[in-house]
Design an enzyme around this catalytic site. Structure first.
Site, mmCIF file in Angstrom:
data_model
loop_
_atom_site.group_PDB
_atom_site.id
_atom_site.type_symbol
_atom_site.label_atom_id
_atom_site.label_comp_id
_atom_site.label_asym_id
_atom_site.label_seq_id
_atom_site.Cartn_x
_atom_site.Cartn_y
_atom_site.Cartn_z
ATOM 1 N N HIS A 85 53.162 10.618 35.217
ATOM 2 C CA HIS A 85 53.132 10.700 33.357
ATOM 3 C C HIS A 85 54.156 11.849 34.383
ATOM 4 O O HIS A 85 53.985 13.083 34.975
ATOM 5 C CB HIS A 85 51.760 10.969 33.703
ATOM 6 C CG HIS A 85 52.778 11.045 31.770
ATOM 7 N ND1 HIS A 85 52.557 9.684 30.846
ATOM 8 C CD2 HIS A 85 51.973 12.276 30.872
ATOM 9 C CE1 HIS A 85 52.376 10.047 30.099
ATOM 10 N NE2 HIS A 85 52.154 11.518 29.795
ATOM 11 N N ASP A 164 43.388 9.010 20.946
ATOM 12 C CA ASP A 164 44.652 9.645 21.414
ATOM 13 C C ASP A 164 45.680 9.084 20.456
ATOM 14 O O ASP A 164 46.683 10.875 20.015
ATOM 15 C CB ASP A 164 44.959 9.288 22.901
ATOM 16 C CG ASP A 164 46.669 10.351 23.108
ATOM 17 O OD1 ASP A 164 46.388 11.274 23.065
ATOM 18 O OD2 ASP A 164 47.887 9.924 22.816
ATOM 19 N N ARG A 171 48.335 16.006 15.912
ATOM 20 C CA ARG A 171 49.023 17.472 16.068
ATOM 21 C C ARG A 171 50.636 17.275 15.638
ATOM 22 O O ARG A 171 50.541 18.483 15.621
ATOM 23 C CB ARG A 171 49.002 17.064 17.524
ATOM 24 C CG ARG A 171 47.064 17.276 17.901
ATOM 25 C CD ARG A 171 47.322 17.026 19.381
ATOM 26 N NE ARG A 171 48.072 18.019 20.432
ATOM 27 C CZ ARG A 171 47.765 17.069 21.669
ATOM 28 N NH1 ARG A 171 48.335 16.042 22.173
ATOM 29 N NH2 ARG A 171 49.013 17.975 22.121
ATOM 30 N N SER A 186 44.831 14.614 26.581
ATOM 31 C CA SER A 186 45.561 13.668 25.149
ATOM 32 C C SER A 186 46.000 12.973 26.973
ATOM 33 O O SER A 186 46.046 11.383 27.075
ATOM 34 C CB SER A 186 47.118 14.269 24.992
ATOM 35 O OG SER A 186 47.516 13.021 24.830
ATOM 36 N N LYS A 190 44.395 9.227 28.689
ATOM 37 C CA LYS A 190 45.014 7.517 28.942
ATOM 38 C C LYS A 190 45.754 7.391 29.933
ATOM 39 O O LYS A 190 45.448 6.186 30.349
ATOM 40 C CB LYS A 190 46.461 8.067 28.032
ATOM 41 C CG LYS A 190 46.246 7.947 26.729
ATOM 42 C CD LYS A 190 48.196 7.970 26.298
ATOM 43 C CE LYS A 190 48.582 9.621 26.801
ATOM 44 N NZ LYS A 190 49.448 10.322 25.206
HETATM 45 N N1 URA Z 1 52.040 13.953 26.190
HETATM 46 C C1 URA Z 1 51.089 12.990 26.090
HETATM 47 O O1 URA Z 1 51.091 11.702 25.727
HETATM 48 N N2 URA Z 1 50.390 13.467 25.275
HETATM 49 C C2 URA Z 1 50.319 14.731 24.779
HETATM 50 O O2 URA Z 1 49.647 16.183 24.381
HETATM 51 C C3 URA Z 1 51.841 16.069 25.162
HETATM 52 C C4 URA Z 1 52.823 14.764 25.335
#
Ligand code: URA
Ligand code: CA
Length: 448
Positions: A85, A164, A171, A186, A190
Site C-alpha cells: 500500500h 473508512d 476528512r 484509515s 482497510k
Molecule cells: N490513504 C488512505 O487510504 N487513507 C488516508 O487517510 C490517507 C491515504
C-alpha cells in the site's frame, strides 16, 4: 451508550483526554449505521486532528474501522499472501509492475486498490485505461485468478471498511486528512480487513505527500507497523521521496505505458528503484529469496527474460482486459492535443513540485477534485527531467496530452510554475529514506 452523547466525547477529546475502547466503538458504530450526524463526526475528527490519539486509541480505532464491514477471508489462497500500500503520490506507478514482477517470481499478491483523489492517482483508475479491464471481480473470480497467476487487482468493495469510506469523505472536505492517527487507522483498517499475511507499506514524504517532513512520515510508518504487528501481520514500512513526482508520467493511460516500460527493463530509474526495493521485501517475506541481493537477481531475471511482462498480460486477460495494448499503445485512450514544454532557463533543476505537477494533471482531467468528478483516462503529462538534472533554455522538458489547446496552455503554465532552476548544482532527492520494522516488540529504523 450509558447516557453519554457524542458532544461529551468531543468535549473529552477537545481537552486532550483519552477515549475508552467502548467510546470509540460506539462512535464508529454510529458513523457506520448513520445514527451519528456528520456535523458531530467532523467536529470529532477536528478534535483528533489537534489533540492526536494515544497508541491505544489509534489501535482501537483501527480495529473498529477494520471490523465495520466484511473481513475478507483469503484462506483459500495458497501460499503467503502479500499486500502493498502506498500512502498516495504523484506518478506513483508502483503497484501494477510490482505485482507482475513479484507474481512472476512466485509471490502471491491479492491486491485491493482505490481510486485517485485530488493530486494523487489511484491504481484502479489506471487499470481502467486498459480496454475491457474489469476491476469489479467477485470473490470467487479474484481467488481463482490469484491462485492461477499469483496476482489480481480489484477495486475495494463498499463492504470492506465502510466506516473508512464515510470518515475519509468527511476528512477530505474538512482539512483533516493529514493526521497520523487518522491516516494510520484509515490505511491499516482497510489492510487488516483485506486478509493478507504480509503488508508492505510505502509511506511518502514531501510536497506531494500528506506528510511534509521525514520525521512525520517515519512517525506514521512506525504507527502503522505497530498496528499491523499487534494484529499478527508481518508489516514492513518504507519511507520514500514524494517531493518530486516518482515516475515521469502523470495520467492514467500514460502511467500504464510507463508500467510497461518498467517491465521491458526501462522506465524512470527512481520509479524502478521503489518497485524493485518493495519487490525485494516481498520476495524475502514470501520465503522466495534469502537476501535482498538474491531477491533483486530474481526480479531482474524476470524482467530480462520477459516473464514479468507476460505475467502482466496474463493477469490483464484473466480480468477481461485486452493485452494487445502492450505492443500497440495506440489502443489505449488517446488525447486530442499534444503540446511540448520547453525550459525557459538554463541551470540545475532544483525543484519539481510534486503537488503542483499532480494538480496540473488533475486540471487536465486526469484526476478528481471531488469524489464525484468524472476523469479522462487519456490526458496527462510526461516529464523529461528530474531534480538535480542540468537544463538549457529551449530544451524540451515535458509533453502535455490534453483535451484541447486551452487546457494544454493552462497546464504548461502550471508545469513551469512547479519547476525551479538554480545556477548552482542541486543534489537529487534520496529515493528510499528509511525502512521500519518491528521484531520481538523492538522497532528498528534502517537508513539505506
Ligand atoms: N490513504 C488512505 O487510504 N487513507 C488516508 O487517510 C490517507 C491515504
Ligand atoms: Ca497510488
Amino acid at each position: 451508550m450509558t447516557g453519554e452523547t457524542l458532544a461529551e466525547l468531543i468535549q473529552l477529546k477537545k481537552t486532550g483526554r483519552e477515549l475508552s475502547d467502548r467510546q470509540i466503538s460506539w462512535w464508529i458504530e454510529g458513523v457506520t449505521n448513520g445514527s451519528i450526524p456528520d456535523y458531530q463526526t467532523t467536529a470529532m475528527l477536528m478534535a483528533i486532528y489537534f489533540k492526536g490519539m494515544s497508541p491505544r486509541e489509534t489501535a482501537w480505532l483501527t480495529h473498529c474501522i477494520s471490523t465495520s464491514g466484511d473481513v475478507i477471508d483469503l484462506s483459500s489462497l495458497k501460499g503467503i499472501k502479500c499486500d502493498k500500500h502506498s500512502s498516495g503520490g504523484v506518478a506513483d506507478t508502483v503497484s501494477i509492475p510490482l505485482i507482475a514482477i513479484a507474481a512472476s517470481c512466485g509471490a502471491v499478491m491479492p491486491k485491493m486498490s482505490g481510486r485517485g483523489l485530488g493530486h494523487t492517482g489511484g491504481t484502479i483508475d489506471k487499470l481502467e485505461a486498459i480496454p475491457g479491464f474489469n476491476v469489479n471481480l467477485t470473490k470467487a473470480q479474484f481467488t481463482e485468478i490469484v491462485n492461477r497467476w499469483g496476482g489480481a487487482i480489484m477495486a475495494q468493495t463498499s463492504d470492506v471498511a465502510p466506516a473508512d469510506k464515510k470518515l475519509y469523505a468527511l476528512r477530505d472536505v474538512t482539512a483533516t486528512i493529514d493526521s497520523i492517527p487518522l491516516i494510520a487507522s484509515s490505511i491499516m483498517g482497510k489492510k487488516l480487513a483485506s486478509g493478507a499475511d504480509v503488508i508492505v507499506l510505502d509511506v511518502k514524504w514531501g510536497s506531494g505527500a500528506f506528510m511534509s517532513s521525514t520525521s512525520e512520515a517515519i512517525d506514521l510508518a512506525r504507527t502503522m507497523v505497530e498496528i499491523g504487528e499487534d494484529n499478527g501481520k508481518r508489516t514492513i514500512a518504507y519511507v520514500t521521496d514524494m517531493n518530486e513526482p516518482l515516475g515521469d508520467a502523470v495520467g492514467n493511460a500514460l502511467e500504464i505505458l510507463e508500467a510497461v516500460q518498467v517491465l521491458r527493463g526501462g522506465g524512470p530509474p527512481k520509479l524502478r528503484e521503489v518497485i524493485l526495493t518493495l519487490c525485494d521485501e516481498i520476495l524475502i517475506q514470501s520465503g522466495l529469496a534469502q537476501s535482498p541481493q538474491e531477491a533483486r537477481a530474481h526480479a531482474l531475471r524476470a524482467i530480462a527474460d520477459g516473464s514479468a511482462l507476460r505475467r502482466l498480460a496474463d493477469i490483464v486477460s484473466a480480468q477481461d482486459g485486452d493485452p494487445s495494448f502492450i505492443d500497440h499503445p495506440e489502443l489505449l485512450p488517446q488525447a486530442a492535443v499534444e503540446r511540448t514544454v520547453h525550459a525557459r532557463w538554463s541551470g540545475f533543476v532544483s525543484r519539481i513540485d510534486a503537488r503542483g505537477i499532480g494538480e496540473a494533471a488533475m486540471h487536465l482531467g486526469a484526476g478528481r477534485q471531488t469524489k464525484e468528478d468524472a476523469i479522462d483516462l487519456s490526458v496527462g503529462l510526461v516529464l523529461d527531467i528530474k531534480t538535480g538534472d542540468t537544463v538549457s533554455a529551449g530544451q524540451k522538458i515535458a509533453s502535455i496530452f490534453a483535451r484541447n489547446d486551452e487546457d494544454a496552455r493552462v497546464c504548461e503554465q502550471e508545469i513551469l510554475a512547479s519547476i525551479n532552476v538554480s545556477p548552482t548544482a542541486v543534489p537529487p532527492w534520496q529515493t528510499v529514506v528509511a525502512r521500519i520494522t518491528r521484531k520481538d516488540g523492538v522497532v528498528t529504523y534502517e537508513h539505506p
